[in-house]
Design an enzyme around this catalytic site. Structure first.
Site, PDB file in Angstrom:
ATOM      1  N   GLU A 177      40.375  47.824  42.302  1.00 25.47           N
ATOM      2  CA  GLU A 177      40.236  48.033  43.750  1.00 25.47           C
ATOM      3  C   GLU A 177      41.334  47.318  44.553  1.00 25.47           C
ATOM      4  O   GLU A 177      41.206  46.136  44.856  1.00 25.47           O
ATOM      5  CB  GLU A 177      38.858  47.543  44.234  1.00 25.47           C
ATOM      6  CG  GLU A 177      38.669  47.714  45.741  1.00 25.47           C
ATOM      7  CD  GLU A 177      37.300  47.273  46.264  1.00 25.47           C
ATOM      8  OE1 GLU A 177      36.518  46.672  45.500  1.00 25.47           O
ATOM      9  OE2 GLU A 177      37.017  47.534  47.436  1.00 25.47           O
ATOM     10  N   LYS A 219      39.413  52.326  42.800  1.00 22.45           N
ATOM     11  CA  LYS A 219      38.633  52.249  44.055  1.00 22.45           C
ATOM     12  C   LYS A 219      39.580  51.909  45.200  1.00 22.45           C
ATOM     13  O   LYS A 219      39.827  50.737  45.486  1.00 22.45           O
ATOM     14  CB  LYS A 219      37.539  51.186  43.922  1.00 22.45           C
ATOM     15  CG  LYS A 219      36.748  50.950  45.210  1.00 22.45           C
ATOM     16  CD  LYS A 219      35.445  50.208  44.942  1.00 22.45           C
ATOM     17  CE  LYS A 219      34.736  49.880  46.244  1.00 22.45           C
ATOM     18  NZ  LYS A 219      33.351  49.447  46.030  1.00 22.45           N
TER      19      LYS A 219
HETATM   20  P1  13P Z   1      32.547  48.790  51.776  1.00 23.31           P
HETATM   21  O1  13P Z   1      32.227  50.201  51.427  1.00 23.31           O
HETATM   22  O2  13P Z   1      31.545  48.159  52.737  1.00 23.31           O
HETATM   23  O3  13P Z   1      33.976  48.610  52.191  1.00 23.31           O
HETATM   24  O4  13P Z   1      32.361  47.935  50.462  1.00 23.31           O
HETATM   25  C1  13P Z   1      32.805  48.430  49.263  1.00 23.31           C
HETATM   26  C2  13P Z   1      33.227  47.329  48.392  1.00 23.31           C
HETATM   27  O5  13P Z   1      32.727  47.165  47.307  1.00 23.31           O
HETATM   28  C3  13P Z   1      34.302  46.451  48.855  1.00 23.31           C
HETATM   29  O6  13P Z   1      34.763  45.669  47.805  1.00 23.31           O
END
Ligand code: 13P
Length: 340
Positions: A177, A219
């Site tokens: 991510e 992600k």
């Molecule tokens: P949000 O969808 O609230 O941005 O959170 C997703 C997430 O896991 C951020 O690390």
């Protein structure tokens, strides 16, 4: 590393019409969310809230997996079933956030580096024993004057790839991510430029670290105007820019891309995902891994009150269902008014 096991978990995480619930708020973040409904954050209130989400009837029809925080992975339902076992029994794969947060990057004002590599091999082995089959590590990239620097992108990409390699060694699917924040006043074009650079840095390191691409999930943020931008790109522009950027940078060997919501409203996050899927066919599954966009309405409907438990579940079931539809391009805004 068992490649076929990694690939089958990754594919299940992005199965058709399903996405991931990010319920891995750290103790600090969940306190902030509970402050919003004037609820004290304690081990017991956190357990109750997570139990409300996980035990929602039919959740497994739209939710493929749930990202948990360390504390939650060790907790159980009130009737004594470990959350990890409960999720598994209900068709949802348990996952675990393993980074220890974004800390100031020394020498680079305004930028952060995500920590958590020390001891990670041992922690992953334990998490696997506790039932986790995928993990998450979030790098945070802020847009501002003179930032991000290439050094910040490279340092975070390196940490993401080191994390991903350790996960795959432990037969845990890494969610990679790199989040480009939408907090600033920047244009959508600037977001696209930075997201391009961030993804290029990430895949360069993933290749260098010999990551098995078929056994990971990306992600990313969507390509979107900053929240404080004077004029903001519309939903169709967000969908087109995001898909264009991903096509340029994400190899088709990656089974799925599961977006974060990043501060978008719940409805926006659902609409954007659906519009992107309408642009298909696409080389990867495109779905959600939302935290706030899946939870906000539910948290508000519940408000910490025992007699509103069912109302909280109903609100969560609605967002799960609509996002499940969006993951196949089948959502339309008129569905927001329909009862679920
Ligand atoms: P949000 O969808 O609230 O941005 O959170 C997703 C997430 O896991 C951020 O690390």
């Amino acid at each position: 590393m068992n490649r076929s096991e990694l690939e089958s978990i990754a594919r299940a995480m992005v199965a058709k019409g399903k996405g991931i619930l990010a319920a891995d708020e750290s103790s600090g973040t969940i306190k902030k969310r509970f402050d919003g409904i004037q609820l004290e954050s304690s081990e017991s209130s956190r357990q109750t809230y997570r139990e409300m989400l996980f035990t929602t009837a039919g959740a497994g029809n739209h939710i493929s997996g749930v990202i948990l925080y360390d504390e939650t992975l060790r907790q159980s339902t009130k009737s004594g079933t470990r959350f990890a076992d409960f999720l598994k029994q209900n068709g949802m794969i348990p996952g675990i956030k393993v980074d220890t947060g974004a800390k100031a990057l020394p020498g680079f004002p305004g930028e952060t580096i995500t920590e958590g590599l020390d001891g990670l091999r041992e922690r992953l082995a334990e998490y696997h024993k506790l039932g986790a089959r995928f993990a998450k590590w979030r790098a945070v990239i802020d847009i501002g004057s003179g930032i991000p620097t290439q050094y910040c992108l490279d340092a975070n990409a390196h940490a993401l790839a080191r994390y991903a390699a350790l996960c795959q060694e432990a037969n845990i699917v890494p969610i990679v991510e790199p989040e480009v924040l939408m907090d600033g006043a920047h244009t959508i074009e600037r977001c696209e430029e930075v997201t391009d650079a961030a993804l290029q840095a990430v895949f360069k390191e993933l290749y260098a670290h010999r990551i098995y691409l078929e056994g990971m999930i990306l992600k990313p943020n969507m390509v979107i105007s900053g929240k404080k931008a004077p004029t903001r790109a519309n939903a169709q522009q967000v969908a087109e820019a995001t898909v264009r950027c991903l096509k340029r940078n994400v190899p088709s060997a990656v089974p799925g891309i599961a977006f974060l919501s990043g501060g978008q409203s719940s409805e926006e996050a659902t609409e954007h995902l659906s519009l992107m899927n309408k642009l298909g066919p696409l080389p990867w599954a495109l779905t959600f891994s939302y935290g706030r966009a899946l939870q906000d309405a539910s948290l508000k409907a519940w408000g910490g009150k025992p007699d509103a438990f069912a109302a909280g579940q109903k609100a969560f079931a609605k967002r799960a269902k609509l996002n499940g539809l969006a993951a196949t391009g089948g959502y339309s805004a008129s569905m927001e008014k329909e009862a679920v």
